[in-house]
Design a protein around this motif. Structure first.
Motif, PDB file in Angstrom:
ATOM      1  N   LEU A   1       0.961  -1.288  -0.009  1.00  0.00           N
ATOM      2  CA  LEU A   1      -0.040  -0.117  -0.008  1.00  0.00           C
ATOM      3  C   LEU A   1       0.788   1.221  -0.154  1.00  0.00           C
ATOM      4  O   LEU A   1       0.632   2.311  -0.629  1.00  0.00           O
TER       5      LEU A   1
ATOM      6  N   SER B   1       0.769   4.388  -2.928  1.00  0.00           N
ATOM      7  CA  SER B   1       0.485   5.752  -2.794  1.00  0.00           C
ATOM      8  C   SER B   1       1.078   6.453  -3.777  1.00  0.00           C
ATOM      9  O   SER B   1       0.791   7.862  -3.934  1.00  0.00           O
TER      10      SER B   1
ATOM     11  N   ASN C   1      -3.046   5.237  -7.543  1.00  0.00           N
ATOM     12  CA  ASN C   1      -3.114   5.918  -6.163  1.00  0.00           C
ATOM     13  C   ASN C   1      -4.379   6.678  -5.906  1.00  0.00           C
ATOM     14  O   ASN C   1      -4.495   7.283  -5.163  1.00  0.00           O
TER      15      ASN C   1
ATOM     16  N   LEU D   1      -6.594   6.135  -2.797  1.00  0.00           N
ATOM     17  CA  LEU D   1      -5.756   6.675  -1.702  1.00  0.00           C
ATOM     18  C   LEU D   1      -5.923   8.184  -1.625  1.00  0.00           C
ATOM     19  O   LEU D   1      -6.013   8.682  -0.493  1.00  0.00           O
ATOM     20  N   GLU D   2      -6.018   8.836  -2.726  1.00  0.00           N
ATOM     21  CA  GLU D   2      -6.145  10.190  -3.068  1.00  0.00           C
ATOM     22  C   GLU D   2      -7.272  10.505  -2.599  1.00  0.00           C
ATOM     23  O   GLU D   2      -7.560  11.663  -1.918  1.00  0.00           O
TER      24      GLU D   2
ATOM     25  N   GLY E   1      -7.374  10.416   1.180  1.00  0.00           N
ATOM     26  CA  GLY E   1      -6.408  11.357   1.750  1.00  0.00           C
ATOM     27  C   GLY E   1      -7.141  12.997   1.629  1.00  0.00           C
ATOM     28  O   GLY E   1      -6.701  13.618   2.520  1.00  0.00           O
TER      29      GLY E   1
ATOM     30  N   THR F   1      -0.792  13.201  -5.383  1.00  0.00           N
ATOM     31  CA  THR F   1       0.050  12.276  -5.004  1.00  0.00           C
ATOM     32  C   THR F   1       0.460  12.440  -3.304  1.00  0.00           C
ATOM     33  O   THR F   1       0.353  11.484  -2.680  1.00  0.00           O
TER      34      THR F   1
ATOM     35  N   ALA G   1      -2.950  11.280  -1.672  1.00  0.00           N
ATOM     36  CA  ALA G   1      -2.740   9.892  -1.540  1.00  0.00           C
ATOM     37  C   ALA G   1      -1.512   9.358  -0.428  1.00  0.00           C
ATOM     38  O   ALA G   1      -1.941   8.276   0.091  1.00  0.00           O
ATOM     39  N   LEU G   2      -0.575   9.921  -0.466  1.00  0.00           N
ATOM     40  CA  LEU G   2       0.291   9.753   0.606  1.00  0.00           C
ATOM     41  C   LEU G   2      -0.375   9.903   2.059  1.00  0.00           C
ATOM     42  O   LEU G   2      -0.117   8.891   3.057  1.00  0.00           O
TER      43      LEU G   2
ATOM     44  N   GLY H   1      -3.567   9.744   2.606  1.00  0.00           N
ATOM     45  CA  GLY H   1      -4.366   8.515   2.738  1.00  0.00           C
ATOM     46  C   GLY H   1      -3.822   7.207   3.285  1.00  0.00           C
ATOM     47  O   GLY H   1      -4.113   6.592   3.858  1.00  0.00           O
ATOM     48  N   TYR H   2      -2.368   6.971   2.704  1.00  0.00           N
ATOM     49  CA  TYR H   2      -1.867   5.625   3.171  1.00  0.00           C
ATOM     50  C   TYR H   2      -1.414   5.918   4.613  1.00  0.00           C
ATOM     51  O   TYR H   2      -1.332   4.813   5.108  1.00  0.00           O
TER      52      TYR H   2
END
Length: 246
Positions: A32, A36, A53, A56-57, A60, A131, A134-135, A137-138
């Motif tokens: 995961l 991301s 991703n 996840l975005e 996030g 991005t 997304a990070l 969210g991860y």
């Protein structure tokens, strides 16, 4: 079983997160974590199927908005809602998130497809901001809410002092400026009563914003004001995408 090359790649990304305040010993879901960083253009170029991703975005984006709202509420005890809203808009705006992404060298870490790489995708605000979301969210899913909040506070909310001294504008204002500049006309907001409860009371509104006769965004909210703001936000996102293509 992972190859030595794959292990080395994962290790380097863990080190990257560690340099940005994330305790890599808490990372559980390495797959995961890597997802991301996978832009959809990268995934579409592969001969096999893996997730990008975007999910996840999506997560996030919501987490970021919630955390920023919480921090603003606690940090500015005597500031009215209208001002807090402008601060929030400025902090989660695409350009701001892209600036943060560059600050932490996320532009060097994202995986892009050949075409996106060739056309300067690493410099696009839209890709960098997505991005970063997304990070976030991860981090929230795999490491936890506390670490996600710490990351947002350190990397994004820390920009608040710059925001306070700037001329902060709402999405509706920016959309109007764009419309007037290009078309010498103001946007048109069309409002609808979208959802009702069992008693016939309105519980959700829908708004569509038009620029030069074209639909640029739509939004929903329990109040007309909220649906208008959401529509303007989505219209502004479209404007940013169009600007990236110019």
């Amino acid at each position: 079983m992972l190859s030595e090359k794959a292990k080395g790649l994962i290790s380097s990304y863990k080190d990257y997160l560690s340099k940005n305040g994330i305790d890599k010993s808490l990372i559980v879901n390495e797959e995961l974590m890597m997802i991301s960083f996978f832009h959809k253009s990268y995934v579409s170029d592969l001969p096999y199927t893996i997730p990008d991703n975007e999910r996840l975005e999506f997560l996030g984006d919501s987490i970021l908005g919630c955390l920023i709202a919480k921090m603003l509420y606690l940090y500015f005890e005597n500031v009215p809602e209208s001002k807090l809203t402008l601060y929030k808009i400025a902090l989660v705006r695409e350009e701001m998130l892209a600036e943060v992404a560059r600050d932490i060298f996320l532009d060097k870490m994202v995986f892009l497809g050949y075409g996106e790489e060739k056309t300067g995708g690493r410099n696009k605000d839209s890709i960098l901001s997505d991005t970063l979301e997304a990070l976030i969210g991860y981090i929230y899913l795999d490491i936890g809410a506390d670490m996600a909040e710490s990351f947002v506070k350190d990397k994004i909310f820390s920009k608040i002092e710059n925001i306070k001294s700037a001329n902060v504008k709402s999405y509706k204002t920016m959309v109007q400026e764009y419309s007037q500049k290009l078309y010498k006309d103001v946007p048109y907001y069309e409002n609808y009563e979208h959802e009702f409860d069992e008693k016939g009371n309105i519980i959700n509104y829908k708004c569509i914003v038009y620029i030069n006769g074209e639909i640029f965004g739509e939004g929903y909210g329990t109040k007309k004001k909220m649906s208008n703001e959401e529509a303007a936000k989505n219209a502004y996102k479209k404007i940013q995408i169009l600007n990236d293509l110019i």
